[in-house]
Enzyme design. Structure first.
Site, PDB file in Angstrom:
ATOM      1  N   TYR A   1       0.575  -1.034   0.201  1.00 21.32           N
ATOM      2  CA  TYR A   1      -0.234   0.030  -0.287  1.00 21.32           C
ATOM      3  C   TYR A   1       0.839   1.817   0.086  1.00 21.32           C
ATOM      4  O   TYR A   1       0.387   1.823  -0.947  1.00 21.32           O
ATOM      5  CB  TYR A   1      -1.110  -0.064   1.279  1.00 21.32           C
ATOM      6  CG  TYR A   1      -1.962   0.989   0.855  1.00 21.32           C
ATOM      7  CD1 TYR A   1      -3.441   0.642   0.786  1.00 21.32           C
ATOM      8  CD2 TYR A   1      -1.781   2.188   1.828  1.00 21.32           C
ATOM      9  CE1 TYR A   1      -4.316   1.879   0.093  1.00 21.32           C
ATOM     10  CE2 TYR A   1      -2.683   3.346   1.726  1.00 21.32           C
ATOM     11  CZ  TYR A   1      -4.039   3.191   0.475  1.00 21.32           C
ATOM     12  OH  TYR A   1      -4.818   4.244   1.066  1.00 21.32           O
TER      13      TYR A   1
ATOM     14  N   PHE B   1      -8.244  20.745 -25.032  1.00 16.61           N
ATOM     15  CA  PHE B   1      -8.607  19.159 -24.984  1.00 16.61           C
ATOM     16  C   PHE B   1     -10.371  18.943 -24.089  1.00 16.61           C
ATOM     17  O   PHE B   1     -10.658  19.219 -23.007  1.00 16.61           O
ATOM     18  CB  PHE B   1      -7.606  18.239 -24.497  1.00 16.61           C
ATOM     19  CG  PHE B   1      -8.471  17.044 -24.760  1.00 16.61           C
ATOM     20  CD1 PHE B   1      -8.274  16.150 -26.058  1.00 16.61           C
ATOM     21  CD2 PHE B   1      -8.181  15.628 -23.891  1.00 16.61           C
ATOM     22  CE1 PHE B   1      -8.510  15.056 -26.046  1.00 16.61           C
ATOM     23  CE2 PHE B   1      -8.549  14.984 -23.415  1.00 16.61           C
ATOM     24  CZ  PHE B   1      -9.315  14.161 -25.245  1.00 16.61           C
ATOM     25  N   THR B   2     -10.986  17.906 -25.000  1.00 14.43           N
ATOM     26  CA  THR B   2     -11.852  17.848 -23.961  1.00 14.43           C
ATOM     27  C   THR B   2     -11.994  17.665 -22.241  1.00 14.43           C
ATOM     28  O   THR B   2     -13.008  18.870 -21.429  1.00 14.43           O
ATOM     29  CB  THR B   2     -12.809  16.355 -24.698  1.00 14.43           C
ATOM     30  OG1 THR B   2     -11.489  15.365 -24.015  1.00 14.43           O
ATOM     31  CG2 THR B   2     -13.742  16.656 -25.537  1.00 14.43           C
TER      32      THR B   2
ATOM     33  N   ASP C   1       1.217  19.430 -21.247  1.00 11.84           N
ATOM     34  CA  ASP C   1       0.188  18.150 -21.673  1.00 11.84           C
ATOM     35  C   ASP C   1       1.287  17.380 -22.576  1.00 11.84           C
ATOM     36  O   ASP C   1       1.504  17.468 -23.917  1.00 11.84           O
ATOM     37  CB  ASP C   1      -0.797  18.306 -22.773  1.00 11.84           C
ATOM     38  CG  ASP C   1      -1.698  17.540 -22.483  1.00 11.84           C
ATOM     39  OD1 ASP C   1      -1.211  16.332 -22.279  1.00 11.84           O
ATOM     40  OD2 ASP C   1      -2.521  16.750 -22.559  1.00 11.84           O
TER      41      ASP C   1
ATOM     42  N   LYS D   1      -0.870   6.854 -23.790  1.00 18.50           N
ATOM     43  CA  LYS D   1      -0.717   7.095 -25.237  1.00 18.50           C
ATOM     44  C   LYS D   1       0.636   6.725 -25.108  1.00 18.50           C
ATOM     45  O   LYS D   1       1.634   5.705 -25.633  1.00 18.50           O
ATOM     46  CB  LYS D   1      -0.762   8.663 -26.221  1.00 18.50           C
ATOM     47  CG  LYS D   1      -2.626   9.083 -25.587  1.00 18.50           C
ATOM     48  CD  LYS D   1      -2.620   9.308 -24.270  1.00 18.50           C
ATOM     49  CE  LYS D   1      -4.575   9.181 -24.326  1.00 18.50           C
ATOM     50  NZ  LYS D   1      -5.909   9.638 -23.046  1.00 18.50           N
TER      51      LYS D   1
ATOM     52  N   ARG E   1     -14.116  14.549 -33.632  1.00 20.41           N
ATOM     53  CA  ARG E   1     -13.683  15.047 -32.897  1.00 20.41           C
ATOM     54  C   ARG E   1     -14.477  16.401 -33.488  1.00 20.41           C
ATOM     55  O   ARG E   1     -13.617  17.361 -34.533  1.00 20.41           O
ATOM     56  CB  ARG E   1     -12.302  15.508 -32.805  1.00 20.41           C
ATOM     57  CG  ARG E   1     -12.090  13.970 -33.023  1.00 20.41           C
ATOM     58  CD  ARG E   1     -11.132  13.946 -31.007  1.00 20.41           C
ATOM     59  NE  ARG E   1     -12.402  13.588 -29.932  1.00 20.41           N
ATOM     60  CZ  ARG E   1     -12.571  14.041 -28.666  1.00 20.41           C
ATOM     61  NH1 ARG E   1     -11.358  13.778 -27.930  1.00 20.41           N
ATOM     62  NH2 ARG E   1     -13.228  13.627 -28.266  1.00 20.41           N
TER      63      ARG E   1
ATOM     64  N   PHE F   1     -19.973  13.705 -25.482  1.00 15.72           N
ATOM     65  CA  PHE F   1     -19.363  12.938 -26.858  1.00 15.72           C
ATOM     66  C   PHE F   1     -19.086  11.414 -26.676  1.00 15.72           C
ATOM     67  O   PHE F   1     -19.146  10.036 -26.965  1.00 15.72           O
ATOM     68  CB  PHE F   1     -18.240  13.272 -27.318  1.00 15.72           C
ATOM     69  CG  PHE F   1     -16.649  13.226 -26.647  1.00 15.72           C
ATOM     70  CD1 PHE F   1     -16.447  14.340 -25.730  1.00 15.72           C
ATOM     71  CD2 PHE F   1     -16.379  12.012 -26.707  1.00 15.72           C
ATOM     72  CE1 PHE F   1     -15.341  14.354 -24.920  1.00 15.72           C
ATOM     73  CE2 PHE F   1     -15.625  11.979 -25.511  1.00 15.72           C
ATOM     74  CZ  PHE F   1     -14.231  13.083 -25.156  1.00 15.72           C
TER      75      PHE F   1
HETATM   76  N1  PM9 Z   1      -7.181  10.936 -24.608  1.00 17.97           N
HETATM   77  C1  PM9 Z   1      -8.007  10.271 -26.954  1.00 17.97           C
HETATM   78  O1  PM9 Z   1      -8.445   9.220 -27.033  1.00 17.97           O
HETATM   79  C2  PM9 Z   1      -8.629   9.276 -24.778  1.00 17.97           C
HETATM   80  C3  PM9 Z   1      -9.573  10.599 -23.430  1.00 17.97           C
HETATM   81  S1  PM9 Z   1     -10.702  10.932 -25.431  1.00 17.97           S
HETATM   82  C4  PM9 Z   1     -11.220   9.714 -26.300  1.00 17.97           C
HETATM   83  O2  PM9 Z   1      -6.967  11.180 -27.599  1.00 17.97           O
HETATM   84  C5  PM9 Z   1      -4.904  14.492 -24.395  1.00 17.97           C
HETATM   85  C6  PM9 Z   1      -4.029  15.332 -24.893  1.00 17.97           C
HETATM   86  C7  PM9 Z   1      -5.510  13.453 -24.231  1.00 17.97           C
HETATM   87  C8  PM9 Z   1      -6.170  12.793 -23.214  1.00 17.97           C
HETATM   88  C9  PM9 Z   1      -7.051  11.879 -23.761  1.00 17.97           C
HETATM   89  C10 PM9 Z   1      -6.382  13.905 -22.323  1.00 17.97           C
HETATM   90  C11 PM9 Z   1      -6.491  12.645 -20.879  1.00 17.97           C
HETATM   91  C12 PM9 Z   1      -5.133  14.767 -21.910  1.00 17.97           C
HETATM   92  N2  PM9 Z   1      -4.536  15.370 -22.822  1.00 17.97           N
HETATM   93  O3  PM9 Z   1      -7.773   9.898 -20.944  1.00 17.97           O
HETATM   94  O4  PM9 Z   1      -8.027  10.368 -18.869  1.00 17.97           O
HETATM   95  O5  PM9 Z   1      -5.081  13.273 -26.125  1.00 17.97           O
HETATM   96  O6  PM9 Z   1      -5.754   9.781 -19.732  1.00 17.97           O
HETATM   97  O7  PM9 Z   1      -5.934  11.688 -20.469  1.00 17.97           O
HETATM   98  C13 PM9 Z   1      -8.144  10.135 -25.307  1.00 17.97           C
HETATM   99  P1  PM9 Z   1      -6.612  10.449 -20.071  1.00 17.97           P
END
Ligand code: PM9
Length: 476
Positions: A74, A126-127, A217, A260, A384, A450
């Protein structure tokens, strides 16, 4: 790099997963059941899954082996120490707080550094990032170069910040009203467009002169580094690791979705040079993520991530990845279908406005195109455009200039023949584009709509040949 040929894969397969193509009538049925939203399809019903490159990557044998070393304690896990060492070595940040994924880090950062009413300028939204800024009481301001909003502009660094826009915002609001500048590298929503190191330096110099912090980011920062090496004078002989460290030296902190660049199926972190942010984020981490030495992840996840962070800047992984994306773009160009140029590092983005010019923006052309592509060939993609952009603080639909469908390549997952199949499907759909109907909302959730909205088709468009005189997309 020759766009007509993929570099041979720098790996061989040791394990495979079966996929199946449903017959057309069943695909139509599944699409209806999913409310014409590709996020609501079952993965089993998808033949080639280009929804996202997030967490869908194939790990190396070394990463799989590392899972077995996971220390599931932990507190004080040695797997956290492995991650901390890797992030220090590869990114150069001394302080690391692990999170379950990127939005966990965005949450900790936004709560730590945004005071209600403060603004966050950035290179396109970004969303999840913007939502966390807003939930913390912040206001996002887009200060990206205009070319980023133009799908046919061949500017080599469409992710650059327009310094005049940034300076004007700071001048208008005063620096105390700016929480920090948020720099994405590359810019996902613009088509995976990179930011130049020269621009990042200029932004950093300006912000430092005003006492404004800068946050990177870093989800796909290694891809961005690849484009800097390819396109920016003076970096041709640098390694990706050297460029990445240089980028990180120019910012105060980064949020990272490790799903990623770092080739893992889950994970993220907040990393920083700033002890104050580190202490605050560590404290928030125990409230929202888990203890600060696991951040919502299992010890084995931390181990796989530690290996992924080191491997991501090595070898020819990135050369191969980008050659795959460019190959897909070249095949789609052969089919005549329009897409965003220059092609970025993680995906080909179809330009739905030019693909379906008979559909007005209210008919959600990108959402519709994504749905019809699944119906056509079982390929899953992501909208998008208007749906992703959501509503503003008055509850009005945002109307982005870009209406895109992202064909995202998971890393080390698909082969050239899969890409040929995808391009052929896009080509067939493009040939009958004039008859494709738009969509309208039948259900819309409050946040990040979305992911969970449902739609139904509008009455079919007249089967006229659609306008095909868009510029040739050859500059990539
Ligand atoms: N990106 C993508 O598919 C997954 C979620 S939206 C469908 O591109 C950036 C540049 C991203 C991103 C996620 C996140 C969030 C932050 N910045 O999905 O929470 O492309 O790991 O990261 C997606 P998490």
């Amino acid at each position: 790099m020759n766009n007509k040929q993929i570099l041979p894969e720098p790996y061989r397969a040791k394990m495979v997963e079966a996929i199946r193509l449903l017959p057309p009538a069943q695909r139509r049925k599944r699409l209806e059941e999913a409310g014409f939203n590709t996020f609501l399809l079952r993965s089993e019903d998808v033949y080639i899954d280009l929804l996202t490159d997030s967490g869908t990557n194939a790990m190396t044998d070394v990463q799989w082996a590392a899972l077995m070393r996971g220390d599931e304690a932990y507190a004080g896990s040695r797997s956290f120490e492995a991650l901390e060492a890797a992030v220090r070595d590869v990114y150069g940040f001394p302080f690391i707080v692990p999170t379950h994924q990127g939005r966990g880090a965005e949450h900790l950062l936004s709560r730590s550094w945004i005071k209600p009413g403060q603004h966050v300028p950035g290179n396109m939204y970004f969303t999840t990032t913007r939502l966390h800024q807003e939930l913390a009481g912040g206001v996002f301001d887009d200060v990206i170069v205009d070319q980023a909003h133009q799908p046919d502009s061949t500017h080599p660094f469409k992710g650059d910040i327009d310094l005049d826009k940034l300076k004007a915002l700071v001048q208008r609001l005063g620096q105390d009203k700016i929480a920090y500048a948020a720099v994405a590298a590359p810019v996902n929503m613009a088509g995976g467009q990179p930011i130049s190191l020269g621009n990042l330096k200029a932004v950093s110099d300006f912000c430092r002169s005003k006492g404004i912090r800068v946050v990177l980011d870093a989800a796909r920062a290694v891809e961005n580094a690849w484009f800097i090496r390819e396109r920016e004078d003076g970096y041709a002989d640098w390694t990706l690791g050297e460029i990445l460290r240089e980028m990180c030296s120019l910012v105060d902190a980064c949020t990272m979705s490790a799903k990623k660049d770092a080739y893992v199926n889950i994970g993220g972190f907040l990393a920083t040079h700033d002890r104050g942010l580190y202490e605050e984020a560590m404290n928030l981490c125990v409230v929202y993520e888990g203890l600060h030495t696991y951040g919502g992840l299992a010890g084995r996840d931390l181990e796989a991530l530690a290996v992924g962070v080191r491997e991501m800047v090595e070898g020819t992984w990135m050369d191969h990845r980008i050659s795959q994306v460019r190959y897909l773009a070249a095949r789609i160009e052969d089919a005549g279908a329009p897409f965003v140029v220059p092609v970025g590092g993680h995906a080909v983005f179809l330009d739905a406005r030019r693909f379906l010019p008979h559909l007005p923006q209210e008919a959600l052309p990108a959402q519709a195109l994504s749905a019809w592509l699944y119906e056509e060939c079982g390929v899953r993609t992501m909208e998008r455009g208007t749906v992703s952009a959501g509503r503003d603080d008055q509850g009005r639909d945002r109307r982005p200039a870009l209406e895109l469908v992202r064909l995202t390549l998971p890393r080390r997952v698909y082969t050239q023949s899969h890409l040929d199949y995808v391009a052929a499907g896009v080509g067939r759909l493009y040939a009958r584009r004039g008859s494709l109907p738009g969509l309208k909302f039948v259900y819309e959730p409050k946040r990040l709509r979305f992911f969970q909205s449902r739609f139904c088709p509008l009455p079919a468009a007249a089967a006229t040949g659609a306008n095909s005189d868009h510029p040739k997309a050859s500059a990539y």
